[in-house]
Design a protein around this motif. Structure first.
Motif, PDB file in Angstrom:
ATOM      1  N   GLY A   1      -3.832  -8.642  -4.087  1.00 24.35           N
ATOM      2  CA  GLY A   1      -3.198  -9.765  -3.385  1.00 24.35           C
ATOM      3  C   GLY A   1      -2.047 -10.398  -4.155  1.00 24.35           C
ATOM      4  O   GLY A   1      -1.457 -11.383  -3.718  1.00 24.35           O
TER       5      GLY A   1
ATOM      6  N   LYS B   1       8.130 -13.046   1.997  1.00 23.20           N
ATOM      7  CA  LYS B   1       7.201 -12.024   1.498  1.00 23.20           C
ATOM      8  C   LYS B   1       6.497 -11.363   2.680  1.00 23.20           C
ATOM      9  O   LYS B   1       6.000 -12.047   3.576  1.00 23.20           O
ATOM     10  CB  LYS B   1       6.181 -12.667   0.548  1.00 23.20           C
TER      11      LYS B   1
ATOM     12  N   LYS C   1      -8.682 -14.703   1.634  1.00 29.80           N
ATOM     13  CA  LYS C   1      -7.687 -13.886   0.934  1.00 29.80           C
ATOM     14  C   LYS C   1      -6.278 -14.003   1.522  1.00 29.80           C
ATOM     15  O   LYS C   1      -5.383 -13.270   1.126  1.00 29.80           O
ATOM     16  CB  LYS C   1      -8.129 -12.434   0.862  1.00 29.80           C
TER      17      LYS C   1
ATOM     18  N   ASP D   1       1.808 -12.068  -3.310  1.00 27.15           N
ATOM     19  CA  ASP D   1       2.064 -13.477  -2.955  1.00 27.15           C
ATOM     20  C   ASP D   1       2.596 -14.231  -4.177  1.00 27.15           C
ATOM     21  O   ASP D   1       3.514 -15.053  -4.076  1.00 27.15           O
ATOM     22  CB  ASP D   1       0.771 -14.173  -2.505  1.00 27.15           C
TER      23      ASP D   1
HETATM   24 MG    MG Z   1      -2.494 -10.503   0.673  1.00 25.90          MG
END
Ligand code: MG
Ligand code: ADP
Ligand code: ASP
Length: 402
Positions: free
Chosen positions: A151, A7, A209, A154
């Protein structure tokens, strides 16, 4: 043949040059005899820029349209990464979240992955292609595009790794691993070689984060090993897995900071059974997460109730609480934006007394006032003034000699 999921976050695909760096790394991994599935975020600050465009139209855009808009960022990256791979002579195919089989449930902007039906991705890998999947998005039961919360790429990567039974899920980002505290706040933070799922989950949930909390949850549930590392060089990063082998039960493994908090205070709340339930049910039903909560000692049949929420939920919360304050007969609704939460996390805390006292001592020595405290088995959180967050992080980091 091993399957590897990689990723790449926003900074790692932030320019054409960086996209070519990503393509080269993917090519190298494939050349070593692996099947590679790639998950990408939107380029650079694209998601923030799209949000700002929407806010120029209206402060509270319809959630459906916002999800529609934000999901375009990742769609740009998958096409460009697939092209860069093609330019390097590899066979690559891009997939949006819905095309890749990401099925979501819940609200349009904070959707959860209900299932990853990865048949098309599996077929592409089997045909010798690199699959490039858009992070952060999927389709709801009625075919709408939903996004997974900030976010969330992920989480797409971890869910894909679980669906493909990948050997490892590599999270390439702009730091070279998980540190004892955000290295942008404390320059002498230390990189952790390993961290357990539970500790990482607390760190992520409390504001570090570097990983999306649901990604860590999903990794724990499916036993996916995560390797958080830099996309700029080849050094080993941090492994997130069941049992970290280093001093297994550190009393304090790390510190998490969250400046994205607003304090809400209801003053003069009548001291009657059921009042707290009414307040927090109304807030909860609107999908707003409440964090630190305190109720003051009763005075003249009244209490003060204080709690914190995330900045992005502020407008929604005030809209709900303004009429509710009157209905329950509370005196005043107050709020304060410039607050931050600092937390220490460590699985060994359960067996060691005095960790909280040390944290308070570190803050006290630095002259930092604590407004609210909350604890669980493996974490202690304090609410402080936002402009003292860096001092607080340094003071605690040095006090515990992390
Ligand atoms: Mg991130
Ligand atoms: P990406 O775009 O690759 O997903 P993010 O910006 O979401 O990257 O996450 C990486 C950032 O997380 C780092 O730049 C760093 O500032 C921040 N961060 C916060 N806490 C930590 C920590 N404990 N260790 C490493 N990075 C952290
Ligand atoms: N692009 C989304 C965001 O900025 C998702 C992600 O990068 O993980 O939040």
């Amino acid at each position: 043949m091993a399957v590897i999921v990689q990723k790449y976050g926003g900074t790692s695909v932030g320019s054409i040059e960086r996209i070519f760096q990503v393509a080269k790394r993917v090519a190298k991994t494939a050349a070593a005899g692996n099947q590679v599935a790639v998950v990408v975020s939107a380029m650079g600050d694209t998601t923030d820029e799209l949000l700002a465009l929407a806010k120029q139209i209206m402060p509270n855009p319809p959630e459906r349209e916002l999800a529609m808009l934000l999901s375009t960022g990742e769609q740009v990256s998958i096409a460009l990464v697939a092209m860069a791979l093609t330019a390097l002579g590899l066979e690559a195919v891009s997939f949006t979240g819905p095309q890749a089989g990401v099925k979501t449930k819940g609200s349009p902007l904070e959707a959860k992955i209900a299932a990853f039906e990865a048949e098309r991705v599996k077929a592409a890998l089997k045909a010798g292609k690199i699959a490039v999947v858009a992070g952060f998005q999927g389709s709801s039961p009625d075919g709408e595009i939903h996004t997974l919360g900030r976010g969330g790429s992920d989480t797409t990567a971890v869910a894909l790794a679980a669906a493909l039974k990948a050997q490892i899920c590599e999270i390439y980002t702009d730091v070279d691993g998980v540190y004892t505290v955000d290295p942008r706040l404390v320059d002498h933070a230390s990189k952790l070689a390993e961290i357990t799922y539970d500790e990482m989950l607390e760190m992520a949930s409390l504001g570090a984060k570097v990983l999306h909390p649901r990604a860590v949850e999903c990794a724990k549930e499916h036993g996916v090993i995560l390797h958080v590392r830099s996309s700029f060089h080849d050094n080993a990063g941090t492994l997130v897995k069941e049992v970290a082998e280093m001093e297994k039960e550190a009393a304090v493994r790390g510190i998490a900071c969250d400046v994205d908090q607003v304090k809400i205070a209801l003053r003069g709340v009548p001291d009657r059974p059921g009042v707290a339930a009414r307040i927090f049910t109304a807030i909860g039903e609107a999908g707003i997460n409440v964090d630190l909560i305190v109720q003051s000692l009763r005075r003249n049949g009244e209490n003060d109730i204080l709690f914190t929420i995330r900045e992005e939920d502020f407008d929604k919360a005030i809209a709900i609480l303004t009429p509710l304050t009157k209905e329950i007969g509370a005196k005043e609704l107050l709020h304060q934006h410039n607050v931050a939460k600092i937390s220490v996390i460590g699985a060994g805390m359960i067996h060691q007394a005095g960790v909280a006292a040390k944290m308070f001592a570190a803050l006290g020595k630095a002259g930092i006032n604590i407004e609210i405290i909350s604890t669980s088995e493996i974490k202690i959180s304090c609410l402080i003034a936002a402009d003292r967050i860096q001092d607080a992080a340094r003071a605690i980091h040095d006090y515990f000699q992390l």
